[in-house]
Design an enzyme around this catalytic site. Structure first.
Site, PDB file in Angstrom:
ATOM      1  N   ASP A 154       0.829  -1.202   0.000  1.00  0.00           N
ATOM      2  CA  ASP A 154       0.000   0.000   0.000  1.00  0.00           C
ATOM      3  C   ASP A 154       0.867   1.257   0.000  1.00  0.00           C
ATOM      4  OD1 ASP A 154      -2.434   1.775   0.778  1.00  0.00           O
ATOM      5  OD2 ASP A 154      -3.247  -0.257   0.694  1.00  0.00           O
TER       6      ASP A 154
ATOM      7  N   SER B 287     -10.921  -0.089  -2.451  1.00  0.00           N
ATOM      8  CA  SER B 287      -9.736  -0.276  -1.613  1.00  0.00           C
ATOM      9  C   SER B 287     -10.060  -1.007  -0.319  1.00  0.00           C
ATOM     10  CB  SER B 287      -9.112   1.076  -1.263  1.00  0.00           C
ATOM     11  OG  SER B 287      -8.471   1.646  -2.362  1.00  0.00           O
TER      12      SER B 287
ATOM     13  N   HIS C 251      -3.796   5.494   3.917  1.00  0.00           N
ATOM     14  CA  HIS C 251      -4.586   4.522   3.153  1.00  0.00           C
ATOM     15  C   HIS C 251      -4.332   3.097   3.642  1.00  0.00           C
ATOM     16  CE1 HIS C 251      -5.825   2.145  -0.447  1.00  0.00           C
ATOM     17  NE2 HIS C 251      -6.725   3.108  -0.588  1.00  0.00           N
TER      18      HIS C 251
END
Length: 458
Positions: free
Chosen positions: A180, A394, A216
């Site tokens: 990521d 995601s 994220h």
């Protein structure tokens, strides 16, 4: 304030520049062979962990020439030519080099073992400042519910993951690599206190603090790994994790595919079983590098090619479909077009597709996405350590990734292709798949029962 940002950008520009005034660039160098390798296929333990070898043997996959490391002799020749070697991909037999002088590039191009060279990065004007006081925002305040799964109950029960967990499969003994953009504050958030962390690695900047980068990955990881009953329980709470960074949030350039390739090869070599990647690329800062619809064949994108090779090594790759469904592109983002990966689209709580969820099919007519999972207002951990909500494929990907990891834990002798096949067959639309829902909402407990039934009929 304007003066501050001017000075910041000026300093960054000076950092990226050389004394000669030429801009720093990075190139992907394709090598012709591995003739000078010091390694042998007869001694795979010299370049693969015992766990990686065992995973291949369990799936009847041979160690082959693509597993051999890039020739050290070639790397040294490139360095002597003036290039700074940043990373390399043994599966693709490529090396990424950094340089600022064209004569160095010309010198590398003429080396007898070099097939071709492609520019994959040019220095940006500046970088996004990192928050050095990031931990001050952490409150670790959470609220409890009456449900064992806490706030995350709906996203697990949508796939009957609770039944699989109740049967005793919660990820024990399995290793998951999350690739990521960063894992902001994971090191200080109490909800990750029980995280079974095997290690971290930054393939963008090895000197960075991976917990200071983008949030994220924090949110993605939380869908999988949090294990706090009545607050939040992830889909694979007892699995072990590698946290890998390949996304450079400061720019959008092809080198991120090289970073990703280096990351997944690392995951393979240490013996990871499953990889979650909520990253995808079809559009870059340089529009000439953008992918086209016809490129979505699983064989064009550097990242998609690498993902398919990972499957050939016995790694199960779970990736997000992309969030372009409501825009002009609409289609899935590589590596979601790779063949032997599980591509996950996003649903709302009522099981209708999210308008942003990217659609298929692939350029060569294969059904994508493979399955759907919750991706609208999914429950995640926020930067302050509390429960938050986030939308995107995601988060649909890791929600399902954890469950399929638990399924594989139950039947470790299955191959990657067999796992993908039974996941598709468990889908609510298996008999009539389409380019929006794929095979539908996967029922992980149904997949478990299908395998048991088929084994009972042998």
């Amino acid at each position: 304030m304007k003066i501050y940002f001017f000075l910041l950008n000026f300093v960054m520009m000076m950092t990226w520049s050389t004394v000669s005034g030429e801009v720093l660039c990075r190139y992907r160098v394709y090598l012709a062979d591995k003739n000078c390798t010091a390694y042998s296929l007869d001694r795979p333990e010299e370049f693969l962990s015992s766990r990686a070898i065992e995973r291949r043997m369990r799936q009847h996959l041979a160690v082959d020439s693509t597993d051999l490391p890039v020739c050290r002799t070639y790397i040294e020749e490139i360095r002597r030519s003036g290039g700074k070697v940043l990373n390399h991909s043994k599966w693709n037999n490529t090396v990424v080099v950094e340089l600022s002088r064209h004569e160095v590039l010309d010198s590398i191009r003429t080396l007898p073992f070099v097939k071709k060279v492609k520019r994959v990065w040019i220095a940006p004007d500046g970088a996004i400042p990192r928050n050095k006081e990031r931990k001050k925002m952490i409150t670790n305040k959470v609220t409890k519910t009456d449900d064992y799964y806490g706030h995350a109950a709906a996203q697990i029960r949508m796939h009957h993951g609770d039944s699989l967990h109740a049967a005793g499969f919660r990820g024990e003994g399995m290793q998951i690599a999350v690739i990521d953009a960063g894992y902001y504050n994971v090191d200080a958030i109490k909800l990750f206190r029980h995280l079974n962390l095997l290690g971290v690695h930054d393939f963008v900047n090895p000197d960075s603090d991976i917990y200071e980068e983008h949030s994220h990955g924090l949110k993605v990881l939380s869908c999988l790994a949090v294990d706090k009953p009545n607050v939040m329980v992830g889909t694979a709470p007892k699995a072990s994790y590698w946290l890998l960074r390949s996304e450079d949030n400061d720019t959008e350039q092809p080198i991120e595919e090289d970073n990703w390739a280096a990351a997944i090869e690392f995951a393979d070599s240490v013996g990871v079983d499953v990889v979650n990647t909520s990253l995808g690329y079809y559009e870059f800062d340089d529009k000439e590098e953008n992918y086209r619809y016809r490129d979505l064949d699983g064989k064009t994108s550097f990242m998609s090619v690498t993902a398919e090779k990972a499957a050939g090594k016995g790694l199960l790759v779970v990736c997000s479909a992309g969030n372009a469904g409501g825009g002009k592109w609409k289609k899935i983002s590589p590596p979601a077009d790779a063949e032997d990966v599980i591509t996950v689209g996003a649903l709302d709580y009522d099981r209708t597709n999210a308008d942003f969820s990217s659609i298929g099919n692939t350029a060569d007519g294969r059904v994508k996405p493979d399955i759907m999972a919750l991706g609208v207002r999914a429950v995640v951990v926020g930067e302050n350590g509390g429960i938050s909500r986030a939308s995107g494929t995601s988060f649909a990907a890791p929600i399902f990734c954890g469950l399929v990891t638990c399924l594989w834990q139950a039947f470790p002798d299955l191959t990657v292709k067999e796992i993908i096949d039974v996941v598709r067959r468990s889908g609510s639309r298996y008999t009539h798949p389409d380019n929006i829902y794929g095979y539908g909402v996967a029922d992980i407990w149904k997949a478990y029962q299908l395998i048991q039934k088929e084994r009972g009929n042998r």
